[in-house]
Design a protein around this motif. Sequence first.
Motif, PDB file in Angstrom:
ATOM      1  N   VAL A  53       0.835  -1.210   0.000  1.00 16.18           N
ATOM      2  CA  VAL A  53       0.000   0.000   0.000  1.00 16.18           C
ATOM      3  C   VAL A  53       0.864   1.253   0.000  1.00 16.18           C
ATOM      4  O   VAL A  53       1.866   1.333   0.716  1.00 16.18           O
ATOM      5  CB  VAL A  53      -0.923   0.017   1.239  1.00 16.18           C
ATOM      6  CG1 VAL A  53      -1.785   1.275   1.252  1.00 16.18           C
ATOM      7  CG2 VAL A  53      -1.795  -1.217   1.277  1.00 16.18           C
ATOM      8  N   ALA A  54       0.490   2.215  -0.786  1.00 19.48           N
ATOM      9  CA  ALA A  54       1.123   3.546  -0.806  1.00 19.48           C
ATOM     10  C   ALA A  54       0.082   4.522  -1.335  1.00 19.48           C
ATOM     11  O   ALA A  54      -1.103   4.192  -1.415  1.00 19.48           O
ATOM     12  CB  ALA A  54       2.371   3.543  -1.684  1.00 19.48           C
ATOM     13  N   CYS A  55       0.515   5.719  -1.688  1.00 20.94           N
ATOM     14  CA  CYS A  55      -0.392   6.656  -2.340  1.00 20.94           C
ATOM     15  C   CYS A  55      -0.871   6.033  -3.648  1.00 20.94           C
ATOM     16  O   CYS A  55      -0.064   5.561  -4.448  1.00 20.94           O
ATOM     17  CB  CYS A  55       0.324   7.978  -2.617  1.00 20.94           C
ATOM     18  SG  CYS A  55      -0.672   9.172  -3.535  1.00 20.94           S
ATOM     19  N   MET A  56      -2.171   6.012  -3.852  1.00 25.41           N
ATOM     20  CA  MET A  56      -2.737   5.409  -5.050  1.00 25.41           C
ATOM     21  C   MET A  56      -2.952   6.421  -6.169  1.00 25.41           C
ATOM     22  O   MET A  56      -3.491   6.088  -7.214  1.00 25.41           O
ATOM     23  CB  MET A  56      -4.057   4.711  -4.713  1.00 25.41           C
ATOM     24  CG  MET A  56      -3.903   3.589  -3.700  1.00 25.41           C
ATOM     25  SD  MET A  56      -2.711   2.325  -4.196  1.00 25.41           S
ATOM     26  CE  MET A  56      -3.629   1.505  -5.485  1.00 25.41           C
ATOM     27  N   HIS A  57      -2.562   7.679  -5.941  1.00 26.36           N
ATOM     28  CA  HIS A  57      -2.653   8.734  -6.956  1.00 26.36           C
ATOM     29  C   HIS A  57      -4.057   8.761  -7.570  1.00 26.36           C
ATOM     30  O   HIS A  57      -4.256   8.572  -8.772  1.00 26.36           O
ATOM     31  CB  HIS A  57      -1.555   8.539  -8.001  1.00 26.36           C
ATOM     32  CG  HIS A  57      -0.183   8.525  -7.383  1.00 26.36           C
ATOM     33  ND1 HIS A  57       0.488   9.681  -7.052  1.00 26.36           N
ATOM     34  CD2 HIS A  57       0.600   7.506  -6.955  1.00 26.36           C
ATOM     35  CE1 HIS A  57       1.638   9.370  -6.477  1.00 26.36           C
ATOM     36  NE2 HIS A  57       1.729   8.068  -6.406  1.00 26.36           N
ATOM     37  N   CYS A  58      -5.001   8.988  -6.659  1.00 26.83           N
ATOM     38  CA  CYS A  58      -6.432   8.954  -6.992  1.00 26.83           C
ATOM     39  C   CYS A  58      -6.797   9.978  -8.064  1.00 26.83           C
ATOM     40  O   CYS A  58      -6.242  11.074  -8.119  1.00 26.83           O
ATOM     41  CB  CYS A  58      -7.266   9.228  -5.740  1.00 26.83           C
ATOM     42  SG  CYS A  58      -6.857   8.203  -4.318  1.00 26.83           S
ATOM     43  N   SER A  59      -7.757   9.608  -8.884  1.00 29.16           N
ATOM     44  CA  SER A  59      -8.275  10.540  -9.888  1.00 29.16           C
ATOM     45  C   SER A  59      -9.036  11.687  -9.226  1.00 29.16           C
ATOM     46  O   SER A  59      -9.076  12.802  -9.746  1.00 29.16           O
ATOM     47  CB  SER A  59      -9.181   9.802 -10.872  1.00 29.16           C
ATOM     48  OG  SER A  59      -8.448   8.797 -11.554  1.00 29.16           O
ATOM     49  N   ASP A  60      -9.668  11.398  -8.082  1.00 33.46           N
ATOM     50  CA  ASP A  60     -10.377  12.424  -7.307  1.00 33.46           C
ATOM     51  C   ASP A  60      -9.797  12.388  -5.898  1.00 33.46           C
ATOM     52  O   ASP A  60     -10.429  11.903  -4.961  1.00 33.46           O
ATOM     53  CB  ASP A  60     -11.880  12.145  -7.305  1.00 33.46           C
ATOM     54  CG  ASP A  60     -12.671  13.261  -6.629  1.00 33.46           C
ATOM     55  OD1 ASP A  60     -12.100  14.367  -6.453  1.00 33.46           O
ATOM     56  OD2 ASP A  60     -13.831  13.031  -6.267  1.00 33.46           O
ATOM     57  N   ALA A  61      -8.560  12.873  -5.765  1.00 26.56           N
ATOM     58  CA  ALA A  61      -7.790  12.698  -4.534  1.00 26.56           C
ATOM     59  C   ALA A  61      -8.364  13.498  -3.368  1.00 26.56           C
ATOM     60  O   ALA A  61      -8.490  14.726  -3.460  1.00 26.56           O
ATOM     61  CB  ALA A  61      -6.334  13.104  -4.769  1.00 26.56           C
TER      62      ALA A  61
END
Length: 206
Positions: A53-61
């Motif tokens: 797990v890490a930052c998932m670089h969300c499209s809607d962060a």
Amino acid sequence: MARMKFVCDAERCIECNGCVTACKNENEVPWGVNRRRVVTLNDGVPGEKSISVACMHCSDAPCMAVCPVNCFYRTDEGVVLHDKDICIGCGYCSYACPFGAPQFPSSGTFGVRGKMDKCTFCAGGPEANGSQAEFEKYGRNRLAEGKLPACAEMCSTKALLAGDGDVVADIFRNRVVQRGKGAEVWGWGTAYGSKQAGQPPAGAKS
């Protein structure tokens, strides 16, 4: 334009923590901060699984939505980064992130000032690409060198995939279709001479 994403295949992750070590070594992450960590679910019981797990670089962060000083930004490749020169260390992003990606460093360049630290997808920061200032603040910019994040490249079982979201999704989808179900997911049939061993999964083309 590629949209960079991480995908972790829980059926392949062996909890070796190679991804964690690779990240800390490549980016010289401050002591007390793990930009990537391995989480094990149902530890010690049948069916346990581990996932990186890490930052998932969300499209809607959500971190971008709650930051009061707008220090977070998204690159053309879809990587969510933050500007440590703007960050005030309020910690709102840490509470908003479902993955616990932003963290307070306990030491290092920005430890005294309380700047947040997070996974950068090995894409550096707003400083000049490859500069010493960029490395000291954000770690190595491997994306500018045409490379993928060190954590994914060092994954011995290729459980952790990184790159264009469409490409890694196709890889994962093909794995799910080809590896079957039940005991065959782990290859036990092959290892112990099951009659099912060597048979293609249902629906597979011969």
